[in-house]
Write an enzyme that holds these catalytic residues in place. Structure first.
Site, PDB file in Angstrom:
ATOM      1  N   HIS A 102      40.469  50.727  61.198  1.00 24.15           N
ATOM      2  CA  HIS A 102      41.053  50.366  60.090  1.00 24.15           C
ATOM      3  C   HIS A 102      40.590  51.021  58.444  1.00 24.15           C
ATOM      4  O   HIS A 102      39.287  50.988  58.362  1.00 24.15           O
ATOM      5  CB  HIS A 102      40.906  48.897  59.655  1.00 24.15           C
ATOM      6  CG  HIS A 102      41.659  48.311  58.594  1.00 24.15           C
ATOM      7  ND1 HIS A 102      40.885  47.685  57.370  1.00 24.15           N
ATOM      8  CD2 HIS A 102      42.929  48.420  58.234  1.00 24.15           C
ATOM      9  CE1 HIS A 102      41.929  46.972  56.718  1.00 24.15           C
ATOM     10  NE2 HIS A 102      43.170  47.506  57.209  1.00 24.15           N
ATOM     11  N   HIS A 115      49.844  48.879  52.579  1.00 22.97           N
ATOM     12  CA  HIS A 115      50.439  48.551  54.011  1.00 22.97           C
ATOM     13  C   HIS A 115      51.877  48.597  54.206  1.00 22.97           C
ATOM     14  O   HIS A 115      52.500  48.797  55.322  1.00 22.97           O
ATOM     15  CB  HIS A 115      49.934  47.220  54.382  1.00 22.97           C
ATOM     16  CG  HIS A 115      48.502  47.023  54.461  1.00 22.97           C
ATOM     17  ND1 HIS A 115      47.730  46.609  53.452  1.00 22.97           N
ATOM     18  CD2 HIS A 115      47.416  47.622  55.417  1.00 22.97           C
ATOM     19  CE1 HIS A 115      46.337  46.641  53.807  1.00 22.97           C
ATOM     20  NE2 HIS A 115      46.375  47.127  54.944  1.00 22.97           N
ATOM     21  N   ARG A 146      38.721  25.332  41.762  1.00 25.50           N
ATOM     22  CA  ARG A 146      37.627  24.481  41.597  1.00 25.50           C
ATOM     23  C   ARG A 146      38.508  22.998  41.242  1.00 25.50           C
ATOM     24  O   ARG A 146      38.654  22.937  39.937  1.00 25.50           O
ATOM     25  CB  ARG A 146      36.483  24.652  40.767  1.00 25.50           C
ATOM     26  CG  ARG A 146      35.293  23.736  40.940  1.00 25.50           C
ATOM     27  CD  ARG A 146      35.424  22.424  40.824  1.00 25.50           C
ATOM     28  NE  ARG A 146      34.402  21.540  40.916  1.00 25.50           N
ATOM     29  CZ  ARG A 146      34.313  20.654  41.675  1.00 25.50           C
ATOM     30  NH1 ARG A 146      35.440  20.241  42.425  1.00 25.50           N
ATOM     31  NH2 ARG A 146      33.179  19.861  41.916  1.00 25.50           N
ATOM     32  N   CYS A 165      32.168  28.623  37.626  1.00 21.30           N
ATOM     33  CA  CYS A 165      31.675  27.530  37.536  1.00 21.30           C
ATOM     34  C   CYS A 165      30.293  27.283  37.619  1.00 21.30           C
ATOM     35  O   CYS A 165      29.289  28.327  37.713  1.00 21.30           O
ATOM     36  CB  CYS A 165      32.228  26.830  39.138  1.00 21.30           C
ATOM     37  SG  CYS A 165      31.734  25.072  39.112  1.00 21.30           S
ATOM     38  N   TYR A 170      27.426  18.263  35.050  1.00 18.81           N
ATOM     39  CA  TYR A 170      27.465  19.525  34.047  1.00 18.81           C
ATOM     40  C   TYR A 170      26.489  19.793  33.062  1.00 18.81           C
ATOM     41  O   TYR A 170      26.706  19.917  31.703  1.00 18.81           O
ATOM     42  CB  TYR A 170      28.967  20.030  33.760  1.00 18.81           C
ATOM     43  CG  TYR A 170      29.938  20.008  34.877  1.00 18.81           C
ATOM     44  CD1 TYR A 170      29.723  21.114  35.721  1.00 18.81           C
ATOM     45  CD2 TYR A 170      30.822  19.326  35.005  1.00 18.81           C
ATOM     46  CE1 TYR A 170      30.577  21.397  36.798  1.00 18.81           C
ATOM     47  CE2 TYR A 170      31.641  19.460  35.969  1.00 18.81           C
ATOM     48  CZ  TYR A 170      31.434  20.381  37.073  1.00 18.81           C
ATOM     49  OH  TYR A 170      32.402  20.652  38.120  1.00 18.81           O
TER      50      TYR A 170
HETATM   51  N1  LIG Z   1      42.235  19.136  34.967  1.00 21.00           N
HETATM   52  C1  LIG Z   1      41.539  19.922  35.551  1.00 21.00           C
HETATM   53  N2  LIG Z   1      40.762  20.684  34.858  1.00 21.00           N
HETATM   54  C2  LIG Z   1      39.837  21.385  35.494  1.00 21.00           C
HETATM   55  C3  LIG Z   1      39.164  21.127  36.635  1.00 21.00           C
HETATM   56  C4  LIG Z   1      39.830  19.700  37.296  1.00 21.00           C
HETATM   57  O1  LIG Z   1      39.493  19.448  38.354  1.00 21.00           O
HETATM   58  N3  LIG Z   1      40.908  19.299  36.842  1.00 21.00           N
HETATM   59  N4  LIG Z   1      38.010  21.509  37.204  1.00 21.00           N
HETATM   60  C5  LIG Z   1      37.098  22.240  36.442  1.00 21.00           C
HETATM   61  C6  LIG Z   1      36.050  23.112  36.674  1.00 21.00           C
HETATM   62  S1  LIG Z   1      34.884  22.198  37.043  1.00 21.00           S
HETATM   63  C7  LIG Z   1      36.312  24.555  36.777  1.00 21.00           C
HETATM   64  S2  LIG Z   1      34.801  25.402  37.411  1.00 21.00           S
HETATM   65  C8  LIG Z   1      37.439  25.030  36.801  1.00 21.00           C
HETATM   66  C9  LIG Z   1      37.995  26.215  37.609  1.00 21.00           C
HETATM   67  O2  LIG Z   1      39.279  26.706  37.174  1.00 21.00           O
HETATM   68  P1  LIG Z   1      39.954  27.465  38.492  1.00 21.00           P
HETATM   69  O3  LIG Z   1      40.174  26.668  39.520  1.00 21.00           O
HETATM   70  O4  LIG Z   1      41.226  27.997  38.023  1.00 21.00           O
HETATM   71  O5  LIG Z   1      39.167  28.553  38.756  1.00 21.00           O
HETATM   72  O6  LIG Z   1      38.659  24.412  36.087  1.00 21.00           O
HETATM   73  C10 LIG Z   1      38.229  23.282  35.381  1.00 21.00           C
HETATM   74  N5  LIG Z   1      39.431  22.579  34.932  1.00 21.00           N
HETATM   75 MO   LIG Z   2      32.911  23.804  37.686  1.00 25.53          MO
END
Ligand SMILES: Nc1nc2c(c(=O)[nH]1)N[C@H]1C(S)=C(S)[C@@H](COP(=O)(O)O)O[C@H]1N2
Ligand SMILES: [Mo]
Length: 497
Positions: free
Chosen positions: A70, A95, A169, A216, A352
């Site tokens: 590949h 591809h 996340r 995150c 957090y």
């Molecule tokens: N409404 C909402 N916003 C959110 C979350 C969520 O669960 N619900 N997760 C947060 C967390 S902890 C992170 S790290 C980021 C992740 O963004 P992504 O999924 O676009 O990477 O969104 C944030 N905003």
């Molecule tokens: Mo997060």
């Protein structure tokens, strides 16, 4: 080409040996009436031991003998093992050429059963049943809610992370919002007027674009877990990604609703439209001073890399707070208000936050620590991977580096001997404005493998423009929730004899 042809014939023969002993007859048979395989059968062929199958459309291929040939490297093709090629071909356009299809055609062993060609249906009682379809390369840490990261070798393939590979996340099921009826509620100041903005109202504000990395707080948590157990998802090095975001500036929208920076202690609270079975929505807040600062470039984003936000990333509108922990970038944004105190959300007040290594779940007092906002300096090695065998001679080491608060990464140091001696890596990517370095730098080092070495302890550490550096080990920064894991990243590899 001769080698390739040999491999093709060998591959077909070996594939057929599984079914019958006379290879030529078998090839004949396969051409006359194709074998039918189920998706499950294809899935079970995902390693050299079981042989490596992939599908394209309705066709099934045994590419075991092609893996080492590949052009993009064996590990990239292995990401598709046991499943469809389309999601990968969609990302890497090279591809879609006839000669690539011709090569692939030589590996065909049969067809996918008709019922497996349609997307599978899910039970409707499942609150996650309506979640979007995800890219198969993502390493899933939790399916419901969906949490996943791109594999390291794809993470640093592009400066801008392709949308389907951007880490995800989610705390809750993904809401399915109608862009035509969507409204964003901006609560006005006392005595002032609140706004109810449609998507097209939001487009009336000046469009602002930035390149920003989102990380995150739990990125690299798995390394903390190795020191002592922590509570949280087992993120590896991929809970970080970079996109070009576009939308209205939060300061413009707040000003339109009549807000000013009167109270420097105030906070802007965000509420998502995702909620748990009790109706509790995801929420978080940032200081009003950051929200009102035009130079902080906080966005109500409706575009990600030139596309409407994908559902997993907050369609139709999310907050982007450059330089600040991912948790404050609220997705599926429903409501914005200015409050004298931080958001009362669980994720603002009971999660957090960082603590001393001495604090455990019996002694923890969440009110005693500030919520995480700007993140510390971070870097990680994405190639080679831990445990990999590298060739003697030269080794290419790749990774990313980023710091919070708009602090630029000014240097990445790399060691091949566990930190005894160091070399400076080359920084790729755009040079950034001072105080507004919102995006990561990718870096690489082409290093000589010291002759006679049987193994290497590769280490990286980044320095930002405040001369902050990463701590050397994990134990002294261990905390019960496993956040802010930013020690030197270490990868142990063997050198091929
Ligand atoms: N409404 C909402 N916003 C959110 C979350 C969520 O669960 N619900 N997760 C947060 C967390 S902890 C992170 S790290 C980021 C992740 O963004 P992504 O999924 O676009 O990477 O969104 C944030 N905003
Ligand atoms: Mo997060």
């Amino acid at each position: 080409m001769l080698l390739l042809h040999r491999a093709v014939v060998l591959g077909l023969r070996q594939a057929c040996r599984l079914k019958c002993t006379h290879s030529r007859l078998c090839i004949q048979a396969a051409q006359d009436s194709p074998h039918i395989y189920t998706k499950e059968e294809v899935k079970s062929h995902s390693s050299p031991e079981t042989r490596i199958w992939v599908t394209l459309g309705s066709e099934v291929f045994d590419v075991t003998e092609f893996v080492d040939l590949h052009p993009g490297g064996p590990s990239k093709l292995m990401l598709a093992a046991g499943g469809p090629l389309e999601p990968f071909w969609a990302l890497y356009a090279v591809h879609n050429q006839s000669h690539v299809r011709e090569i692939l055609a030589q590996y065909k062993i049969g067809e996918l059963s008709p019922e497996d060609q349609a997307p599978s249906t899910l039970k409707s009682s499942d609150p996650f049943a309506d979640d979007p379809i995800r890219h198969p390369a993502l390493k899933v840490n939790s399916q419901r809610p969906f949490n996943a990261e791109p594999p390291p070798e794809l993470l640093t393939e592009n400066y801008i992370t392709p949308n389907p590979l951007f880490f995800t996340r989610n705390h809750l099921p993904v809401p399915n919002l109608d862009p035509d009826t969507y409204r964003l509620h901006i609560i006005g100041p006392p005595g002032g007027q609140s706004l109810s903005l449609s998507l097209s109202d939001l487009h009336q504000f000046p469009k602002h674009e930035i390149t920003a990395t989102l990380q995150c707080a739990g990125n690299r948590r798995s390394e903390m877990n190795q020191v002592k157990e922590v509570r949280g998802l087992e993120w590896s090095t991929g809970a970080i990604s970079t996109a070009r975001w576009a939308g209205a500036r939060l300061c413009d929208v707040l000003a339109k609703a009549g807000h000013q920076l009167r109270d420097t202690e105030a906070h802007v609270c965000f509420e998502g439209l995702d909620s748990d079975p009790t109706g509790t929505a995801y929420g978080a807040s940032i200081p009003l001073a950051r929200a009102m600062d035009p130079e902080a470039e906080v966005l109500l984003a409706y575009e990600m890399n030139g596309q409407p936000l994908p559902r997993d990333h907050g369609f139709p509108v999310r907050v982007v707070v450059p330089g600040v922990v991912g948790a404050r970038h609220v997705k599926w944004l429903g409501k914005v208000s200015v409050e004298p105190e931080e958001s009362y959300s669980h994720w603002q007040r009971r999660d957090y936050k960082g603590f001393s290594p001495s604090v455990d779940w019996d002694s923890v007092d969440f009110d005693s620590a500030p919520s995480i906002q700007e993140l510390p300096v971070q870097s990680a090695i994405t190639e080679p991977k831990d445990g990999e065998i590298v060739e003697s001679g030269e080794v290419t080491i790749k990774g990313y580096a980023w710091s919070g608060g708009g602090r630029a990464v000014i240097r990445v140091d790399v060691s091949l001997d566990g930190g005894l001696t160091w070399q400076v890596a080359e920084l790729d990517g755009e040079k950034q404005c001072p105080q507004k370095a919102w995006a990561w730098r990718l870096w690489r080092l082409q290093a000589t493998v010291p002759p006679g070495k049987k193994e290497l302890n590769i280490v990286c550490k980044a320095v930002d423009d405040s001369y902050n550096v990463q701590p050397d080990t994990v134990a002294p920064i261990w905390n019960l929730r496993g956040v802010l894991s930013n020690a030197w990243h270490r990868v142990h590899v063997h050198v091929a004899p």
